[in-house]
Enzyme design. Structure first.
Site, PDB file in Angstrom:
ATOM      1  N   ASP A 183       0.832  -1.194   0.000  1.00 34.58           N
ATOM      2  CA  ASP A 183       0.000   0.000   0.000  1.00 34.58           C
ATOM      3  C   ASP A 183       0.874   1.254   0.000  1.00 34.58           C
ATOM      4  OD1 ASP A 183      -2.388   1.754   0.813  1.00 34.58           O
ATOM      5  OD2 ASP A 183      -3.256  -0.252   0.868  1.00 34.58           O
ATOM      6  N   HIS A 241      -3.745   5.790   3.396  1.00 27.53           N
ATOM      7  CA  HIS A 241      -4.476   4.575   3.044  1.00 27.53           C
ATOM      8  C   HIS A 241      -3.886   3.334   3.708  1.00 27.53           C
ATOM      9  CE1 HIS A 241      -5.792   1.296   0.236  1.00 27.53           C
ATOM     10  NE2 HIS A 241      -6.918   1.971   0.297  1.00 27.53           N
ATOM     11  N   SER A 415     -11.698  -1.224  -0.485  1.00 30.86           N
ATOM     12  CA  SER A 415     -10.378  -1.243   0.150  1.00 30.86           C
ATOM     13  C   SER A 415     -10.472  -1.474   1.644  1.00 30.86           C
ATOM     14  CB  SER A 415      -9.657   0.089  -0.079  1.00 30.86           C
ATOM     15  OG  SER A 415      -9.006   0.123  -1.303  1.00 30.86           O
TER      16      SER A 415
END
Length: 475
Positions: A183, A241, A415
């Site tokens: 990520d 994220h 996600s």
């Protein structure tokens, strides 16, 4: 066929901590004045990359960039010879090496740029020209991973570890279970339990041989992962994220399976704007596989033609005992007819049965699917429904330097649904350390189908069944 990769979520406004919807062609831009400047910068970045902001299905090819893969004892010399061929054909100044990973006979992956092809060919057409010029089959166009536009963004990029950095052990007696988060990186501040304020600590995997001369990556000082964007040993989260995804996994395990000795391998393949490429993804998957992660969380994906080099990386992971959980995507596509990767690698004629993809349900509304989630009308496995987990307004940690109250933000998308399945996979590996990744995925699907809440969605005049889960009891 044109396709693109993108980060699968929408993120909250730091000022309000209210989740924004995933952008569509008709959605207005962010209206929060405090974030208009950030929106403008992101949109400018995407325009620079050739991506029409907010639209699905448009190419986001890194112009003139190609990924090449070699293996065997002559891999390095083969690439050197091929590079010479290309420079003789297109001019020495028009062919450059942008990146590489791998330094052994197992594999070497290269990212090159060929200037004359940049504006002439789209994706596969250009890669075929390169392949024909060098007589090499393993050539793929390099595509961008593109984020949703509504997102938090750090003000300063980080590429240095804090002074006197050390990995904090969890102190749990059980065998460790390593979850590789591929990520934007992870904020290591949260490996200290006193910093998480009720959320699960983000304990980090520790590489016991960071300078191993036999490591096929030949990296220097990769203490708890690697940053394939900046090519350094500081895979820190300058976006948010990755930290949020890891926090979602940690919170599930802390709440439902506190005995699991989980730890996170931070593999950064997305930059400060949430942008990476298929080259970065291939390197990241191979890194996690070599270092024997138990589970990979891949909360990203792309639509279009398959990338054979990325598929080989996931096959390498499966062969080394690594299961993968990935997000199904956020554009309300039906995955029997729309190709979405890496999900599609589990659905091909010769599928990778270690990959599980997850759709998103609407948090707080029972079993309703989230309005933007992708789904699968034909079963992933005969007799089993596709699966979904809560994926809207999910709260978890975001990087500490955002200075948000309690370091908590809300996010929406597949996600943030995928981490619920990743936590289950980590729990399964804790209970059954000897089971391989295919058995792990099969048994997880069996239990979700047996215990998950049953529901259905209308598609082309038929009702497609699916199962929604938050946590399930594993035997």
């Amino acid at each position: 066929m044109r396709f693109f990769l993108f980060l699968l979520l929408s993120l909250c406004s730091a000022a309000t901590l209210i989740a924004q919807p995933v952008p569509t062609q008709n959605d207005p831009p962010i209206t929060n004045d405090d974030y208009q400047e950030i929106y403008n910068r992101i949109q400018s970045r995407l325009t620079e990359l050739g991506y029409p902001a907010g639209r699905a299905g448009n190419a986001a090819w890194a112009r003139g960039q190609y990924t090449l893969r070699y293996e065997g004892a002559s891999a390095a010399s083969d690439f050197s010879a091929d590079l010479t061929k290309l420079r003789n054909l297109y001019g020495a100044g028009n062919v450059s090496v942008l990146g590489e990973c791998g330094c052994s006979d197992d594999f070497r992956i290269y990212n090159i740029h060929v200037t004359p092809l940049g504006g002439e060919e789209k994706g596969k057409g250009g890669s075929r020209k390169v392949a024909q010029a060098i007589g090499q089959e393993e050539v793929e166009p390099n595509y961008y991973i593109i984020p949703g536009l509504n997102q938090l963004e750090a003000n300063t990029p980080f590429n240095n570890l804090p002074p006197n950095f050390a990995v904090v052990p969890s102190g749990k007696p059980a065998l460790p279970v390593t979850v590789a988060v591929l990520d934007t990186g992870i904020d290591p501040y949260f490996q200290h339990p006193q910093t998480t304020k009720g959320h699960g600590p983000l304990y980090l995997w520790e590489n016991n041989s960071p300078d191993d001369p036999n490591d096929p990556f030949c990296l220097d000082g990769d203490l708890f992962g690697w940053d394939f964007i900046n090519n350094d040993n500081a895979p820190l989260d300058d976006h948010s994220h990755g930290t949020h995804v890891a926090s979602g996994i940690a919170s599930q395990l802390t709440s439902y399976a506190p005995d699991v000795n989980y730890r996170f391998m931070a593999v950064k393949m997305l930059d400060q704007a949430g942008v990476g490429t298929t080259f970065h993804a291939s390197c990241a998957v191979a890194y996690a596989a070599y270092h024997k992660a138990d589970v990979i969380n891949a909360s990203w994906g792309f639509y279009g033609e398959r990338d054979a080099i990325l598929q080989k990386a996931f096959a390498y992971a499966q062969a080394r005992g690594v299961a993968t959980v990935t997000s199904a995507g956020n554009f309300r596509k039906e995955l029997s007819t729309t190709k979405h990767y890496p999900s599609e690698f589990a659905l091909e004629t010769n599928p990778l049965r270690s990959i599980l993809f997850v759709s998103a349900s609407q948090t707080g509304s029972g079993t309703n699917l989230w309005r933007r989630t992708n789904f699968r009308s034909a079963p992933l496995v005969p007799g089993m429904d596709f699966v979904a987990a809560r994926g809207t307004n999910v709260t978890a940690l975001v990087p500490s330097y955002f200075n948000i109250p309690n370091n908590v933000g809300r996010k929406t998308g597949t996600s943030v649904a995928a981490p619920l399945a990743t936590a289950l996979a980590a729990h399964y590996r804790h209970l059954h350390p000897g089971d391989g990744p295919v058995i792990l995925r099969t048994n997880l699907l069996n239990e979700i189908n047996a215990q998950g809440a049953a529901a259905s969605v209308a598609y082309l005049g038929t009702m497609v069944p699916y199962r929604v889960f938050n946590w399930i009891v594993l035997p």
